[in-house]
Write a protein that holds these residues in place. Structure first.
Motif, mmCIF file in Angstrom:
data_model
loop_
_atom_site.group_PDB
_atom_site.id
_atom_site.type_symbol
_atom_site.label_atom_id
_atom_site.label_comp_id
_atom_site.label_asym_id
_atom_site.label_seq_id
_atom_site.Cartn_x
_atom_site.Cartn_y
_atom_site.Cartn_z
ATOM 1 N N THR A 112 0.266 -4.479 8.652
ATOM 2 C CA THR A 112 -0.528 -4.246 7.748
ATOM 3 C C THR A 112 -1.626 -3.016 7.835
ATOM 4 O OG1 THR A 112 -2.330 -5.721 8.795
ATOM 5 C CG2 THR A 112 -0.950 -6.681 6.918
ATOM 6 N N GLU A 115 0.273 -0.249 6.494
ATOM 7 C CA GLU A 115 0.393 -0.218 5.006
ATOM 8 C C GLU A 115 -1.169 0.222 4.518
ATOM 9 O OE1 GLU A 115 1.254 -4.314 3.879
ATOM 10 O OE2 GLU A 115 3.357 -4.103 4.315
ATOM 11 N N ARG A 116 -2.181 0.017 5.415
ATOM 12 C CA ARG A 116 -3.505 0.702 4.991
ATOM 13 C C ARG A 116 -3.552 2.124 4.936
ATOM 14 N NH1 ARG A 116 -5.622 -4.085 7.615
ATOM 15 N NH2 ARG A 116 -6.022 -3.081 9.622
ATOM 16 N N GLY A 118 -1.037 3.949 4.120
ATOM 17 C CA GLY A 118 -0.140 4.518 3.061
ATOM 18 C C GLY A 118 -1.122 4.061 1.858
ATOM 19 N N SER A 119 -2.135 3.219 1.978
ATOM 20 C CA SER A 119 -2.979 2.916 0.693
ATOM 21 C C SER A 119 -3.806 4.101 0.434
ATOM 22 C CB SER A 119 -3.575 1.513 0.963
ATOM 23 O OG SER A 119 -4.746 1.692 1.934
ATOM 24 N N ARG A 120 -4.054 4.845 1.255
ATOM 25 C CA ARG A 120 -4.883 5.979 1.070
ATOM 26 C C ARG A 120 -4.245 7.068 0.122
ATOM 27 N NH1 ARG A 120 -6.543 7.575 7.356
ATOM 28 N NH2 ARG A 120 -7.742 5.576 7.619
ATOM 29 N N TRP A 122 -1.752 5.781 -2.060
ATOM 30 C CA TRP A 122 -1.615 4.721 -3.334
ATOM 31 C C TRP A 122 -2.827 5.046 -4.300
ATOM 32 C CZ3 TRP A 122 1.891 3.089 -5.957
ATOM 33 C CH2 TRP A 122 1.818 1.981 -6.737
ATOM 34 N N GLU A 126 -1.620 4.758 -7.911
ATOM 35 C CA GLU A 126 -1.781 3.536 -8.582
ATOM 36 C C GLU A 126 -2.180 3.617 -9.979
ATOM 37 O OE1 GLU A 126 -3.889 -0.074 -9.916
ATOM 38 O OE2 GLU A 126 -4.702 1.658 -9.264
ATOM 39 N N TRP A 150 6.459 3.564 -4.714
ATOM 40 C CA TRP A 150 5.581 4.194 -3.565
ATOM 41 C C TRP A 150 4.734 3.150 -3.215
ATOM 42 C CZ3 TRP A 150 8.002 8.489 -1.824
ATOM 43 C CH2 TRP A 150 8.988 9.076 -2.769
ATOM 44 N N PRO A 152 2.557 1.023 -0.954
ATOM 45 C CA PRO A 152 2.617 0.856 0.527
ATOM 46 C C PRO A 152 3.107 -0.500 0.911
ATOM 47 C CG PRO A 152 0.579 1.561 -0.379
ATOM 48 C CD PRO A 152 1.269 1.056 -1.617
ATOM 49 N N CYS A 153 4.122 -0.324 1.828
ATOM 50 C CA CYS A 153 4.765 -1.506 2.523
ATOM 51 C C CYS A 153 5.421 -1.328 3.608
ATOM 52 C CB CYS A 153 6.112 -1.692 1.391
ATOM 53 S SG CYS A 153 7.170 -3.106 1.642
ATOM 54 N N TYR A 157 8.368 1.129 4.987
ATOM 55 C CA TYR A 157 7.932 2.217 6.021
ATOM 56 C C TYR A 157 9.033 1.998 7.255
ATOM 57 C CZ TYR A 157 3.903 3.008 3.370
ATOM 58 O OH TYR A 157 2.919 3.579 2.694
#
Length: 232
Positions: A112, A115-116, A118-120, A122, A126, A150, A152-153, A157
């Motif tokens: 996770t 994933e965090r 990638g969330s930047r 995202w 989004e 795209w 985050p997963c 990745y």
């Protein structure tokens, strides 16, 4: 690993990892289908054009990402004067698949953190997806799939790192195509039978089987890379 075997291996990883995909993308698919007018979602057959459009675009995003990863990997490997560079990279990819198996099985959730990261990115993508909802046409579903591909997963990745070792943009794209097609059955069923499938994937034994399969394939990938290093 030969290219044809890599494709089928990636397809199996996508299929077993689909339990995680339901958790990550299930809400999106549910919002897509339940946001349709009742007359357009009365039967699975009426939902099919929307689900196919969404998933076709989602998989296309994976293929594009795989081509980019394969190209970067090929360029990077050409700069490293190491005989076994590609095999070492494959070992790293196998390690990430082991971590992903632990994640899918519910035994460890360290991915996770990736994933965090990638969330930047995202957070900038989004809002584009939200503008396309509620979905009213297959064209909207197609555009939504391109955007949400795209998301985050950790599983995606992990496979992208595998694509880095593919050796070319074409092979990286093919690997991600196999992975995307592997996730397709679960997400198509999610659209038509959301409540039943969601309840099934919450069962521990389902997650354990799926996680164990992904973990086992990661170990096989590491072992195969080590064997090829030793014999070459």
């Amino acid at each position: 690993m030969p290219a044809d075997m890599t494709f089928w291996a990636a397809l199996l990883v996508g299929f077993f990892g689909g339990v995680h995909c339901i958790g990550m993308c299930g809400g999106i698919v549910g919002a897509l289908t339940f946001g349709l007018p009742p007359e357009k979602r009365a039967t699975p057959g009426q939902l099919l054009p929307y689900l196919l459009a969404y998933n076709l675009a989602r998989i296309s995003s994976y293929v594009i990402a795989g081509a980019i990863a394969g190209l970067i990997g090929a360029f990077g490997l050409s700069l490293i004067p190491m005989q076994h560079a590609q095999l070492y990279l494959l070992m790293v990819a196998g390690g990430f698949m082991v971590l992903m198996g632990l994640y899918v099985g519910g035994w460890w959730f360290g991915l996770t953190r990736i994933e965090r990261v990638g969330s930047r990115l995202w957070r900038y993508i989004e809002p584009l997806g939200r503008r396309l909802m509620p979905v009213k046409t297959p064209k909207q579903a197609l555009l939504l799939g391109f955007v949400w591909g795209w998301l985050p997963c950790g599983l995606v990745y992990s496979v992208l790192i595998w694509a880095l070792s593919a050796g070319s943009a074409t092979q990286g794209a093919l690997l991600m195509l196999g992975f995307g097609l592997g996730t397709l059955p679960n997400l198509l069923l999610m659209g038509a039978f959301a409540a039943q499938l969601s309840a099934l994937t919450r069962k521990k034994w389902v997650r354990w089987i799926a996680g164990g399969a992904v973990l086992g394939f990661g170990l096989y990938t590491i072992g195969s890379a080590i064997w090829n290093i030793q014999v070459s």
